[in-house]
Design a protein around this motif. Structure first.
Motif, PDB file in Angstrom:
ATOM      1  N   TYR A   1     -29.760  72.135  47.029  1.00  0.00           N
ATOM      2  CA  TYR A   1     -28.469  71.602  46.911  1.00  0.00           C
ATOM      3  C   TYR A   1     -28.573  70.022  46.654  1.00  0.00           C
ATOM      4  CZ  TYR A   1     -26.555  75.799  48.927  1.00  0.00           C
ATOM      5  OH  TYR A   1     -25.966  77.106  48.978  1.00  0.00           O
ATOM      6  N   HIS A   2     -29.666  69.459  46.879  1.00  0.00           N
ATOM      7  CA  HIS A   2     -29.817  68.044  46.392  1.00  0.00           C
ATOM      8  C   HIS A   2     -30.045  67.689  45.256  1.00  0.00           C
ATOM      9  CE1 HIS A   2     -30.061  67.692  50.797  1.00  0.00           C
ATOM     10  NE2 HIS A   2     -30.957  68.809  50.885  1.00  0.00           N
ATOM     11  N   ILE A   3     -30.009  68.672  44.293  1.00  0.00           N
ATOM     12  CA  ILE A   3     -30.324  68.315  42.857  1.00  0.00           C
ATOM     13  C   ILE A   3     -28.961  67.926  42.182  1.00  0.00           C
ATOM     14  CG2 ILE A   3     -30.622  69.523  40.575  1.00  0.00           C
ATOM     15  CD1 ILE A   3     -33.152  69.690  42.385  1.00  0.00           C
ATOM     16  N   GLU A   4     -29.089  66.736  41.333  1.00  0.00           N
ATOM     17  CA  GLU A   4     -28.029  66.206  40.847  1.00  0.00           C
ATOM     18  C   GLU A   4     -27.867  67.043  39.458  1.00  0.00           C
ATOM     19  OE1 GLU A   4     -26.588  62.308  38.732  1.00  0.00           O
ATOM     20  OE2 GLU A   4     -28.000  61.961  40.563  1.00  0.00           O
ATOM     21  N   PRO A   5     -26.580  67.784  39.441  1.00  0.00           N
ATOM     22  CA  PRO A   5     -26.180  68.484  38.095  1.00  0.00           C
ATOM     23  C   PRO A   5     -26.156  67.562  36.930  1.00  0.00           C
ATOM     24  CG  PRO A   5     -24.881  69.070  39.890  1.00  0.00           C
ATOM     25  CD  PRO A   5     -25.647  67.801  40.265  1.00  0.00           C
ATOM     26  N   ARG A   6     -26.676  68.230  35.839  1.00  0.00           N
ATOM     27  CA  ARG A   6     -26.739  67.540  34.702  1.00  0.00           C
ATOM     28  C   ARG A   6     -25.091  67.413  33.838  1.00  0.00           C
ATOM     29  NH1 ARG A   6     -30.642  69.979  30.357  1.00  0.00           N
ATOM     30  NH2 ARG A   6     -28.507  70.582  29.868  1.00  0.00           N
ATOM     31  N   GLU A   7     -24.485  68.216  34.047  1.00  0.00           N
ATOM     32  CA  GLU A   7     -23.160  68.255  33.530  1.00  0.00           C
ATOM     33  C   GLU A   7     -21.806  68.342  34.291  1.00  0.00           C
ATOM     34  OE1 GLU A   7     -23.036  71.316  30.321  1.00  0.00           O
ATOM     35  OE2 GLU A   7     -24.986  70.805  29.749  1.00  0.00           O
ATOM     36  N   ARG A   8     -21.940  68.916  35.180  1.00  0.00           N
ATOM     37  CA  ARG A   8     -20.773  68.943  36.352  1.00  0.00           C
ATOM     38  C   ARG A   8     -21.235  68.936  37.800  1.00  0.00           C
ATOM     39  NH1 ARG A   8     -19.077  74.111  37.694  1.00  0.00           N
ATOM     40  NH2 ARG A   8     -19.903  75.493  36.461  1.00  0.00           N
ATOM     41  N   ALA A   9     -20.089  68.733  38.514  1.00  0.00           N
ATOM     42  CA  ALA A   9     -20.716  68.708  39.939  1.00  0.00           C
ATOM     43  C   ALA A   9     -20.717  70.309  40.336  1.00  0.00           C
ATOM     44  CB  ALA A   9     -19.489  68.239  40.692  1.00  0.00           C
ATOM     45  N   TYR A  10     -21.489  70.529  41.178  1.00  0.00           N
ATOM     46  CA  TYR A  10     -21.817  71.794  41.665  1.00  0.00           C
ATOM     47  C   TYR A  10     -21.269  71.866  43.099  1.00  0.00           C
ATOM     48  CZ  TYR A  10     -23.670  76.078  43.640  1.00  0.00           C
ATOM     49  OH  TYR A  10     -23.666  77.278  44.267  1.00  0.00           O
ATOM     50  N   LYS A  11     -20.288  72.493  43.756  1.00  0.00           N
ATOM     51  CA  LYS A  11     -19.753  72.417  45.076  1.00  0.00           C
ATOM     52  C   LYS A  11     -20.479  73.615  45.865  1.00  0.00           C
ATOM     53  CE  LYS A  11     -15.326  70.635  43.609  1.00  0.00           C
ATOM     54  NZ  LYS A  11     -15.636  69.506  43.454  1.00  0.00           N
ATOM     55  N   GLN A  12     -20.940  73.220  47.050  1.00  0.00           N
ATOM     56  CA  GLN A  12     -21.701  74.092  47.862  1.00  0.00           C
ATOM     57  C   GLN A  12     -20.736  75.122  48.447  1.00  0.00           C
ATOM     58  OE1 GLN A  12     -24.026  72.238  50.765  1.00  0.00           O
ATOM     59  NE2 GLN A  12     -24.391  70.681  49.481  1.00  0.00           N
TER      60      GLN A  12
END
Length: 140
Positions: A129-140
Motif C-alpha cells: 500500500y506504500h507504492i505510489e501508483p503511476r497513473e491514478r490513485a489506488y484506494k485501500q
C-alpha cells in the motif's frame, strides 16, 4: 501546490543505459551472488540464505512487472483495472490490487489460483500500500 514536470528521456540514452546495465549484470551478478551466499551463510546461517534469496526474488519480480507490463495489462486485467508496470511493485501486489477492485480477467484469476495453491492468499498478502501508483490513485 508545485507541479513537477516529467523529465524528458532521450531514446538513445535509454537504450544505451539498458545495454550497459545488461552487460554489467551478466558480468558481475554471478560473482556477487556466490559471494553473497557464502557471506550470508557464514553471518546468518541457512535462515539468512532464505532472506537473501527472497530479497533477490522480489527484485526480479519488480523487474518482471516493468518488462512485462504491456502483456500483463493485456492478459490479466479487465479495462479500468490497476495497471502493471510500477518499478517499485511486484506482480503479485498488482494482482492483489486487481482482486480487490474485481478487475482480474479469467486468465488473471487462474494465475492467482496457482499462486494461492503455492502460498495461500499470496496476492492479497503481497499488496504494498506504500507504492505510489503511476497513473491514478489506488484506494485501500
Amino acid at each position: 501546490m508545485i507541479v513537477k514536470e516529467k523529465k524528458r528521456v532521450r531514446p538513445l540514452i535509454g537504450v544505451l543505459l539498458f545495454a550497459i546495465s545488461i552487460v554489467l549484470f551478466v558480468i558481475t551478478c554471478p560473482l556477487g551472488f556466490i559471494y553473497g551466499l557464502f557471506y550470508t551463510a557464514i553471518q546468518k546461517s541457512v535462515r539468512g540464505i532464505g532472506e537473501y534469496t527472497l530479497q533477490m526474488a522480489i527484485s526480479i519480480d519488480q523487474l518482471g512487472n516493468v518488462v512485462m507490463q504491456h502483456i500483463l495489462n493485456l492478459l490479466l486485467i479487465k479495462k479500468g483495472g490497476y495497471k502493471f508496470g510500477n518499478r517499485d511493485e511486484t506482480i503479485s501486489s498488482a494482482i492483489g490490487k486487481n482482486i480487490q477492485l474485481e478487475t482480474l480477467s479469467g486468465f488473471g484469476k487462474l494465475i492467482d489460483k496457482i499462486l494461492d495453491f503455492i502460498d495461500p492468499d499470496h496476492s492479497l498478502n503481497s499488496i504494498d500500500y506504500h507504492i505510489e501508483p503511476r497513473e491514478r490513485a489506488y484506494k485501500q
